[in-house]
Enzyme design. Structure first.
Site, PDB file in Angstrom:
ATOM      1  N   TYR A  58      33.059  34.263  54.178  1.00 38.22           N
ATOM      2  CA  TYR A  58      34.325  35.231  54.346  1.00 38.22           C
ATOM      3  C   TYR A  58      34.620  35.430  55.568  1.00 38.22           C
ATOM      4  CZ  TYR A  58      34.073  36.468  49.244  1.00 38.22           C
ATOM      5  OH  TYR A  58      34.408  36.339  47.950  1.00 38.22           O
ATOM      6  N   HIS A 100      42.436  41.260  43.238  1.00 40.88           N
ATOM      7  CA  HIS A 100      40.843  41.060  43.483  1.00 40.88           C
ATOM      8  C   HIS A 100      40.247  41.650  44.943  1.00 40.88           C
ATOM      9  CE1 HIS A 100      41.010  37.391  40.586  1.00 40.88           C
ATOM     10  NE2 HIS A 100      41.009  38.588  40.041  1.00 40.88           N
ATOM     11  N   GLN A 139      46.373  37.671  42.786  1.00 42.93           N
ATOM     12  CA  GLN A 139      45.120  37.558  42.735  1.00 42.93           C
ATOM     13  C   GLN A 139      44.594  37.329  43.987  1.00 42.93           C
ATOM     14  OE1 GLN A 139      43.855  34.729  39.058  1.00 42.93           O
ATOM     15  NE2 GLN A 139      46.235  34.446  39.590  1.00 42.93           N
ATOM     16  N   GLY A 156      51.370  29.295  41.598  1.00 43.48           N
ATOM     17  CA  GLY A 156      50.277  28.643  42.071  1.00 43.48           C
ATOM     18  C   GLY A 156      48.831  29.452  41.509  1.00 43.48           C
ATOM     19  N   ARG A 163      37.002  32.753  56.247  1.00 45.73           N
ATOM     20  CA  ARG A 163      38.416  32.835  55.776  1.00 45.73           C
ATOM     21  C   ARG A 163      39.233  33.934  56.232  1.00 45.73           C
ATOM     22  NH1 ARG A 163      36.738  33.928  49.828  1.00 45.73           N
ATOM     23  NH2 ARG A 163      39.171  33.913  49.332  1.00 45.73           N
ATOM     24  N   SER A 222      45.791  28.535  38.850  1.00 45.17           N
ATOM     25  CA  SER A 222      45.209  27.878  37.696  1.00 45.17           C
ATOM     26  C   SER A 222      45.067  28.423  36.475  1.00 45.17           C
ATOM     27  CB  SER A 222      43.726  27.120  38.120  1.00 45.17           C
ATOM     28  OG  SER A 222      42.974  28.210  38.381  1.00 45.17           O
TER      29      SER A 222
HETATM   30  C1  BJW Z   1      50.374  25.402  44.208  1.00 46.90           C
HETATM   31  C2  BJW Z   1      50.359  24.990  45.771  1.00 46.90           C
HETATM   32  C3  BJW Z   1      51.633  25.293  46.153  1.00 46.90           C
HETATM   33  C4  BJW Z   1      48.254  24.520  45.101  1.00 46.90           C
HETATM   34  N1  BJW Z   1      52.647  25.660  45.333  1.00 46.90           N
HETATM   35  N2  BJW Z   1      51.463  25.838  43.526  1.00 46.90           N
HETATM   36  C5  BJW Z   1      36.959  36.120  29.282  1.00 46.90           C
HETATM   37  C6  BJW Z   1      36.891  34.930  28.964  1.00 46.90           C
HETATM   38  C7  BJW Z   1      36.115  33.971  29.735  1.00 46.90           C
HETATM   39  C8  BJW Z   1      35.495  34.264  30.987  1.00 46.90           C
HETATM   40  C9  BJW Z   1      35.635  35.779  31.197  1.00 46.90           C
HETATM   41  C10 BJW Z   1      36.216  36.476  30.688  1.00 46.90           C
HETATM   42  N3  BJW Z   1      36.075  37.707  31.049  1.00 46.90           N
HETATM   43  C11 BJW Z   1      35.654  37.743  32.469  1.00 46.90           C
HETATM   44  C12 BJW Z   1      35.186  36.287  32.314  1.00 46.90           C
HETATM   45  C13 BJW Z   1      34.225  35.910  33.563  1.00 46.90           C
HETATM   46  C14 BJW Z   1      35.186  35.559  34.668  1.00 46.90           C
HETATM   47  C15 BJW Z   1      36.139  34.435  34.269  1.00 46.90           C
HETATM   48  O1  BJW Z   1      37.140  34.794  34.257  1.00 46.90           O
HETATM   49  N4  BJW Z   1      35.830  33.245  34.457  1.00 46.90           N
HETATM   50  C16 BJW Z   1      36.448  32.261  34.342  1.00 46.90           C
HETATM   51  C17 BJW Z   1      36.298  31.289  35.438  1.00 46.90           C
HETATM   52  C18 BJW Z   1      36.441  31.418  33.132  1.00 46.90           C
HETATM   53  N5  BJW Z   1      35.769  36.802  35.299  1.00 46.90           N
HETATM   54  C19 BJW Z   1      35.156  37.751  35.829  1.00 46.90           C
HETATM   55  O2  BJW Z   1      34.047  37.602  36.223  1.00 46.90           O
HETATM   56  C20 BJW Z   1      35.919  38.865  36.308  1.00 46.90           C
HETATM   57  N6  BJW Z   1      35.474  40.138  35.897  1.00 46.90           N
HETATM   58  C21 BJW Z   1      35.410  40.678  34.552  1.00 46.90           C
HETATM   59  O3  BJW Z   1      36.202  40.218  33.611  1.00 46.90           O
HETATM   60  O4  BJW Z   1      34.784  41.751  34.573  1.00 46.90           O
HETATM   61  C22 BJW Z   1      34.197  42.070  32.905  1.00 46.90           C
HETATM   62  C23 BJW Z   1      33.049  41.119  32.820  1.00 46.90           C
HETATM   63  C24 BJW Z   1      32.319  40.890  33.234  1.00 46.90           C
HETATM   64  C25 BJW Z   1      30.997  40.098  33.243  1.00 46.90           C
HETATM   65  C26 BJW Z   1      31.162  39.430  31.899  1.00 46.90           C
HETATM   66  C27 BJW Z   1      32.574  39.716  31.311  1.00 46.90           C
HETATM   67  C28 BJW Z   1      33.530  40.369  31.507  1.00 46.90           C
HETATM   68  C29 BJW Z   1      36.136  39.012  37.757  1.00 46.90           C
HETATM   69  C30 BJW Z   1      36.895  37.822  38.272  1.00 46.90           C
HETATM   70  C31 BJW Z   1      37.021  37.776  39.733  1.00 46.90           C
HETATM   71  C32 BJW Z   1      37.522  36.453  40.314  1.00 46.90           C
HETATM   72  N7  BJW Z   1      37.370  36.654  41.826  1.00 46.90           N
HETATM   73  C33 BJW Z   1      37.624  35.399  42.642  1.00 46.90           C
HETATM   74  C34 BJW Z   1      37.240  35.649  44.239  1.00 46.90           C
HETATM   75  C35 BJW Z   1      37.888  36.816  44.600  1.00 46.90           C
HETATM   76  C36 BJW Z   1      37.454  37.044  46.280  1.00 46.90           C
HETATM   77  C37 BJW Z   1      37.745  35.935  47.282  1.00 46.90           C
HETATM   78  O5  BJW Z   1      38.878  35.396  47.102  1.00 46.90           O
HETATM   79  O6  BJW Z   1      36.469  35.466  47.511  1.00 46.90           O
HETATM   80  O7  BJW Z   1      39.181  35.510  42.902  1.00 46.90           O
HETATM   81  S1  BJW Z   1      37.424  33.882  42.150  1.00 46.90           S
HETATM   82  C38 BJW Z   1      38.921  33.066  42.750  1.00 46.90           C
HETATM   83  O8  BJW Z   1      39.565  32.953  41.344  1.00 46.90           O
HETATM   84  C39 BJW Z   1      39.693  34.324  43.195  1.00 46.90           C
HETATM   85  C40 BJW Z   1      41.132  33.844  42.658  1.00 46.90           C
HETATM   86  O9  BJW Z   1      41.974  35.087  42.834  1.00 46.90           O
HETATM   87  C41 BJW Z   1      40.756  33.627  41.222  1.00 46.90           C
HETATM   88  C42 BJW Z   1      41.704  32.829  40.719  1.00 46.90           C
HETATM   89  O10 BJW Z   1      42.006  31.495  41.500  1.00 46.90           O
HETATM   90  P1  BJW Z   1      43.569  30.913  41.448  1.00 46.90           P
HETATM   91  O11 BJW Z   1      44.334  31.809  42.445  1.00 46.90           O
HETATM   92  O12 BJW Z   1      44.138  30.599  40.358  1.00 46.90           O
HETATM   93  O13 BJW Z   1      43.194  29.368  42.424  1.00 46.90           O
HETATM   94  P2  BJW Z   1      42.997  28.131  42.004  1.00 46.90           P
HETATM   95  O14 BJW Z   1      42.616  27.568  43.255  1.00 46.90           O
HETATM   96  O15 BJW Z   1      42.112  27.987  40.958  1.00 46.90           O
HETATM   97  O16 BJW Z   1      44.433  27.437  41.592  1.00 46.90           O
HETATM   98  C43 BJW Z   1      45.364  27.260  42.500  1.00 46.90           C
HETATM   99  C44 BJW Z   1      46.602  26.753  41.877  1.00 46.90           C
HETATM  100  O17 BJW Z   1      47.738  26.670  42.880  1.00 46.90           O
HETATM  101  C45 BJW Z   1      46.321  25.122  41.131  1.00 46.90           C
HETATM  102  O18 BJW Z   1      46.968  25.252  39.728  1.00 46.90           O
HETATM  103  C46 BJW Z   1      47.370  24.286  42.203  1.00 46.90           C
HETATM  104  O19 BJW Z   1      47.929  23.281  41.454  1.00 46.90           O
HETATM  105  C47 BJW Z   1      48.254  25.257  42.606  1.00 46.90           C
HETATM  106  N8  BJW Z   1      48.932  24.957  43.913  1.00 46.90           N
HETATM  107  N9  BJW Z   1      49.309  24.416  45.987  1.00 46.90           N
HETATM  108  C48 BJW Z   1      52.366  25.914  43.913  1.00 46.90           C
HETATM  109  N10 BJW Z   1      52.142  24.831  47.453  1.00 46.90           N
END
Ligand code: BJW
Ligand code: ZN
Length: 259
Positions: free
Chosen positions: A72, A131, A105, A203, A75, A205
């Site tokens: 962190y 987040h 996010q 941007g 970052r 996933s």
């Molecule tokens: C470009 C580009 C350019 C590049 N131009 N594009 C229901 C179903 C299944 C699972 C779950 C569910 N409910 C909850 C879950 C569990 C979990 C979850 O979703 N897991 C999945 C992986 C399946 N969710 C949670 O745990 C959440 N809590 C919750 O729901 O609580 C209730 C609960 C608890 C326990 C059990 C069940 C329910 C909390 C989620 C918190 C996410 N936290 C993070 C870290 C934040 C802090 C930090 O930054 O350190 O958030 S993880 C990380 O992923 C971060 C991001 O905000 C998040 C999303 O990522 P993002 O932004 O999509 O980034 P990337 O890298 O994945 O994608 C980048 C994209 O950009 C790509 O597509 C590239 O192509 C594109 N790109 N350059 C345009 N120039």
């Protein structure tokens, strides 16, 4: 109209946006990538060979708080050295014109930085960071929290930041996997989504819940979803318009008023 290489898609999407009265811009790490902030998934998302899923969890912090703080702190320093790009600026300009709200996010604060640089009053209350923030610290034990931009000493576990009220460890003020988002934040995000005529998804996933449900809710309401991403995602085949390209190039073309 789902072929992302069709040049008429940009014109059609732009037309829909021009006529919309309530637009939601929903962003992920790809929005900040061209500012120099690494994304989470894919090879570029790795930090010292760790995946985000291995560091952004309460278990990882319990196991090795020094390692997690090191990530962190790195970052935080990266983001402090970054600049917003034309995509952030075009979104901020649209926010100031009162037609656009942003749900992000991202924890880097870049949307708020662009909005504040442009017009803090006109853009106030129009950005929601689902987040949390890299620049917030919160106590692992009591309600204490603070904004904090200073570097964190991660050289030894003993030197990590501690709560001035109860002496427990402070942690980054972000939402980790398995943690629930604040109810008020989720409610606001989904209210804004349900009020939007058009949602521009940039941007992300589109896999992390509950955030990933935002564009799906907009589609369920029969409204328009425009995706901007470098690569296909699970949302691409569902989106009304899907555009493959960079956020910095496409957003100004989509959102800025024509000449
Ligand atoms: C470009 C580009 C350019 C590049 N131009 N594009 C229901 C179903 C299944 C699972 C779950 C569910 N409910 C909850 C879950 C569990 C979990 C979850 O979703 N897991 C999945 C992986 C399946 N969710 C949670 O745990 C959440 N809590 C919750 O729901 O609580 C209730 C609960 C608890 C326990 C059990 C069940 C329910 C909390 C989620 C918190 C996410 N936290 C993070 C870290 C934040 C802090 C930090 O930054 O350190 O958030 S993880 C990380 O992923 C971060 C991001 O905000 C998040 C999303 O990522 P993002 O932004 O999509 O980034 P990337 O890298 O994945 O994608 C980048 C994209 O950009 C790509 O597509 C590239 O192509 C594109 N790109 N350059 C345009 N120039
Ligand atoms: Zn405390």
């Amino acid at each position: 109209m789902k072929n992302p290489t069709d040049p008429t898609i940009l014109d059609a999407a732009r037309d829909v946006l021009e006529r919309a009265s309530n637009i939601l811009v929903f962003t992920g790490a790809g929005m900040s990538a061209e500012s120099g902030v690494p994304t989470f998934r894919g090879a570029e998302g790795l930090w010292k060979a760790f995946k985000a899923e291995e560091l952004a969890t309460p278990e990882a912090f319990q196991r090795d708080p020094r390692l997690v703080w090191e990530w962190y702190d790195w970052r935080r320093q990266v983001v402090l050295g970054c600049r917003v790009h034309d995509g952030h600026r075009s979104v901020a300009a649209a926010q100031a014109a009162r037609r656009v709200r942003v749900v992000t996010q991202n924890v880097d604060g870049l949307h708020a930085r662009a909005a504040n640089a442009l017009d803090p009053e006109a853009t106030a209350g129009r950005t929601l960071a689902m987040h949390g923030s890299l620049f917030r610290m919160m106590c692992t034990h009591c309600p204490y929290e603070r904004e904090d931009l200073d570097p964190v000493d991660t050289s030894a576990a003993e030197g990590l930041p501690r709560c001035p009220d109860c002496d427990h460890l402070l942690r980054p003020g972000v939402v980790w996997f398995g943690e629930t988002l604040e109810a008020r934040v989720v409610e606001t995000a989904f209210t804004w989504a349900s009020q939007a005529d058009v949602c521009v998804v940039v941007g992300t996933s589109a896999v992390v819940e509950p955030a990933a449900s935002i564009p799906r809710l907009v589609l369920e309401k029969g409204r328009v979803v425009i995706e901007v991403n470098l690569a296909p995602t699970p949302l691409t085949s569902l989106a009304t318009y899907a555009m493959q390209g960079r956020a910095s190039g496409l957003l100004p073309r989509l959102l800025e008023p024509s000449g």
